[in-house]
Enzyme design. Sequence first.
Site, PDB file in Angstrom:
ATOM      1  N   SER A  81       0.869  -1.182   0.000  1.00 16.28           N
ATOM      2  CA  SER A  81       0.000   0.000   0.000  1.00 16.28           C
ATOM      3  C   SER A  81       0.905   1.230   0.000  1.00 16.28           C
ATOM      4  O   SER A  81       1.709   1.412   0.913  1.00 16.28           O
ATOM      5  CB  SER A  81      -0.870  -0.025   1.266  1.00 16.28           C
ATOM      6  OG  SER A  81      -1.569   1.194   1.421  1.00 16.28           O
ATOM      7  N   LYS A 103      -1.446  -1.075  -4.143  1.00 10.59           N
ATOM      8  CA  LYS A 103      -2.593  -0.214  -3.814  1.00 10.59           C
ATOM      9  C   LYS A 103      -2.077   1.207  -3.712  1.00 10.59           C
ATOM     10  O   LYS A 103      -1.045   1.453  -3.080  1.00 10.59           O
ATOM     11  CB  LYS A 103      -3.186  -0.688  -2.492  1.00 10.59           C
ATOM     12  CG  LYS A 103      -4.071   0.296  -1.757  1.00 10.59           C
ATOM     13  CD  LYS A 103      -4.813  -0.409  -0.625  1.00 10.59           C
ATOM     14  CE  LYS A 103      -4.833   0.398   0.648  1.00 10.59           C
ATOM     15  NZ  LYS A 103      -5.504  -0.324   1.748  1.00 10.59           N
ATOM     16  N   LYS A 112      -3.109   5.261  -2.725  1.00  9.58           N
ATOM     17  CA  LYS A 112      -4.073   6.077  -1.996  1.00  9.58           C
ATOM     18  C   LYS A 112      -4.529   7.202  -2.919  1.00  9.58           C
ATOM     19  O   LYS A 112      -3.703   7.786  -3.639  1.00  9.58           O
ATOM     20  CB  LYS A 112      -3.413   6.663  -0.747  1.00  9.58           C
ATOM     21  CG  LYS A 112      -3.018   5.602   0.279  1.00  9.58           C
ATOM     22  CD  LYS A 112      -4.226   5.061   1.014  1.00  9.58           C
ATOM     23  CE  LYS A 112      -3.833   4.112   2.130  1.00  9.58           C
ATOM     24  NZ  LYS A 112      -5.000   3.687   2.930  1.00  9.58           N
ATOM     25  N   ASP A 118      -7.412   3.253  -2.831  1.00 12.39           N
ATOM     26  CA  ASP A 118      -8.054   3.412  -1.517  1.00 12.39           C
ATOM     27  C   ASP A 118      -8.271   4.904  -1.246  1.00 12.39           C
ATOM     28  O   ASP A 118      -7.313   5.674  -1.200  1.00 12.39           O
ATOM     29  CB  ASP A 118      -7.170   2.807  -0.423  1.00 12.39           C
ATOM     30  CG  ASP A 118      -7.835   2.811   0.960  1.00 12.39           C
ATOM     31  OD1 ASP A 118      -8.979   3.279   1.081  1.00 12.39           O
ATOM     32  OD2 ASP A 118      -7.184   2.317   1.916  1.00 12.39           O
ATOM     33  N   GLU A 155     -11.418   1.000  -2.857  1.00 10.65           N
ATOM     34  CA  GLU A 155     -11.620   0.820  -1.415  1.00 10.65           C
ATOM     35  C   GLU A 155     -12.188   2.085  -0.776  1.00 10.65           C
ATOM     36  O   GLU A 155     -11.658   3.180  -0.979  1.00 10.65           O
ATOM     37  CB  GLU A 155     -10.263   0.449  -0.795  1.00 10.65           C
ATOM     38  CG  GLU A 155     -10.314   0.110   0.681  1.00 10.65           C
ATOM     39  CD  GLU A 155      -8.940  -0.346   1.197  1.00 10.65           C
ATOM     40  OE1 GLU A 155      -8.052  -0.677   0.377  1.00 10.65           O
ATOM     41  OE2 GLU A 155      -8.761  -0.354   2.419  1.00 10.65           O
ATOM     42  N   ASP A 198     -13.818  -0.831   3.877  1.00 13.81           N
ATOM     43  CA  ASP A 198     -12.832  -0.956   4.955  1.00 13.81           C
ATOM     44  C   ASP A 198     -13.457  -0.309   6.197  1.00 13.81           C
ATOM     45  O   ASP A 198     -14.113  -0.992   7.003  1.00 13.81           O
ATOM     46  CB  ASP A 198     -11.520  -0.278   4.505  1.00 13.81           C
ATOM     47  CG  ASP A 198     -10.450  -0.174   5.585  1.00 13.81           C
ATOM     48  OD1 ASP A 198     -10.706  -0.561   6.740  1.00 13.81           O
ATOM     49  OD2 ASP A 198      -9.333   0.323   5.298  1.00 13.81           O
ATOM     50  N   LYS A 247      -9.717  -6.226   8.852  1.00 11.37           N
ATOM     51  CA  LYS A 247      -8.615  -5.842   9.750  1.00 11.37           C
ATOM     52  C   LYS A 247      -9.088  -6.194  11.147  1.00 11.37           C
ATOM     53  O   LYS A 247     -10.089  -5.634  11.604  1.00 11.37           O
ATOM     54  CB  LYS A 247      -8.382  -4.322   9.706  1.00 11.37           C
ATOM     55  CG  LYS A 247      -7.864  -3.774   8.397  1.00 11.37           C
ATOM     56  CD  LYS A 247      -7.738  -2.257   8.492  1.00 11.37           C
ATOM     57  CE  LYS A 247      -7.241  -1.684   7.179  1.00 11.37           C
ATOM     58  NZ  LYS A 247      -7.259  -0.201   7.176  1.00 11.37           N
ATOM     59  N   GLY A 276      -4.181  -3.722   6.396  1.00 12.85           N
ATOM     60  CA  GLY A 276      -3.041  -3.481   7.288  1.00 12.85           C
ATOM     61  C   GLY A 276      -3.163  -2.120   7.939  1.00 12.85           C
ATOM     62  O   GLY A 276      -3.858  -1.235   7.437  1.00 12.85           O
TER      63      GLY A 276
HETATM   64  O1  OSB Z   1      -6.976   2.401   4.887  1.00  9.70           O
HETATM   65  O2  OSB Z   1      -5.989   0.584   4.602  1.00  9.70           O
HETATM   66  C1  OSB Z   1      -6.013   1.696   5.116  1.00  9.70           C
HETATM   67  C2  OSB Z   1      -2.759   2.348   7.038  1.00  9.70           C
HETATM   68  C3  OSB Z   1      -3.233   3.043   8.124  1.00  9.70           C
HETATM   69  C4  OSB Z   1      -4.579   3.326   8.195  1.00  9.70           C
HETATM   70  C5  OSB Z   1      -5.450   2.895   7.188  1.00  9.70           C
HETATM   71  C6  OSB Z   1      -4.982   2.179   6.098  1.00  9.70           C
HETATM   72  C7  OSB Z   1      -3.603   1.933   6.002  1.00  9.70           C
HETATM   73  C8  OSB Z   1      -2.971   1.265   4.880  1.00  9.70           C
HETATM   74  C9  OSB Z   1      -1.634   0.592   5.142  1.00  9.70           C
HETATM   75  O3  OSB Z   1      -3.402   1.283   3.747  1.00  9.70           O
HETATM   76  C10 OSB Z   1      -1.599  -0.850   4.853  1.00  9.70           C
HETATM   77  C11 OSB Z   1      -0.345  -1.504   5.428  1.00  9.70           C
HETATM   78  O4  OSB Z   1      -0.266  -1.724   6.655  1.00  9.70           O
HETATM   79  O5  OSB Z   1       0.543  -1.786   4.637  1.00  9.70           O
HETATM   80 MG    MG Z   2      -8.291   1.285   3.641  1.00  7.69          MG
END
Ligand code: OSB
Ligand code: MG
Length: 371
Positions: free
Chosen positions: A137, A163, A165, A190, A215, A240, A264, A292
């Site tokens: 990510s 992924k 953002k 995401d 996402e 999520d 999660k 994550g």
């Molecule tokens: O939205 O998935 C999310 C990290 C912190 C808070 C929210 C998110 C995330 C990530 C990181 O996308 C995923 C990772 O731990 O590699």
């Molecule tokens: Mg997310």
Amino acid sequence: MTLRIDRIELFHMSMTLTQPFETSFGVEHERPCILVRLEGGGAVGWGECVAGSGPWYTYETVRTAWHVLAEFLVPPVLGVELDGPASVADRLRRVRGHPMAKAGLEMACWDLAANQAGVSLAHLLGGARERVEVGVSIGIQPTIDALIERIHDFVAQGYRRVKIKIKPGWDVAVTRTVRETFPALRLQVDANSAYQPGDVGLFEAIDDLDLLLIEQPLDHDDIFDHAALQRALRTPICLDESIGSVDDARAALELGSCRNINIKPGRVGGHTASKRIHDLCLARGIPVWHGGMLETGIGRAHNIALASLPGFVLPGDISASDRYYHADIVDPPFVLNDDSTISVPTGPGLGVIVAEDHIRRRALQTSQFTP
Ligand code: OSB
Ligand code: MG
């Protein structure tokens, strides 16, 4: 299997990220967390609470979680006969909300039970895989060129799913450029709740880019409006933030608000709730994947064990230790295999050695509880 916890310790840690992580709600350089250590029946169990520095992803923070753990979650589980790790979530039900605080403790109970039984956590949870497929990510970058460069780096390291953002102003053009540069990459986006129902045109503009999923486009607590958006798109929406329980998952599936779900354990209160959502989705043919929260090696070990369950059919946001931290707090650290997987540890419990001395030395705050 009964379980008795004789001692609980909390450690407030701050871990420096190798790279800042930017999402639609802000940038993080340091990742705080609370580590939970349990002793019982001659064994030890570790958990990690993933609440962050501020109430951005969710309302919990590392300080609210500390308060709720110490005052309200530790007392009902300490020094009493528990009916196995699967009963712990129920014991904590009287506390409304605060799933991240609950999960840190509940997951530690699962590790404790696995260590007492001498089996791997993955085995105790019902895992069915030796390796789990993973991706990376990638946070928002200063420029599109910088993002392309980061993706090149991760692809060179062996990650086969990426992924990115997105947020208003960093979305359609960015996603198009990434797709044109990497035509065959397994790619998903995401939004972390950054958009409104009226933004449907923007999502239609990325609907032809062969994304694995989009996402959490809309509000964190919205399930209803995602249904109309999903009807307008061919790309699966994945929820999520909106899925806090198995009831939320059932509502989202009944309404057609998403076509897959990111699980999660921190967001839903731990392993037991995660397994329930997993089982519901498996029964309905809905693919799930493991999200994550930039966990340390302790949280990552829990995530890998959970992601070894059969319904986790899409690659998880579970990257190698070195993607997050220069020095992880477990030995061995997690590494990426050449097939874009991470191996599920087979030793008892988490299957890795926790760097307890390091944690005790570096903790910003500690607290201990005995009956
Ligand atoms: O939205 O998935 C999310 C990290 C912190 C808070 C929210 C998110 C995330 C990530 C990181 O996308 C995923 C990772 O731990 O590699
Ligand atoms: Mg997310």
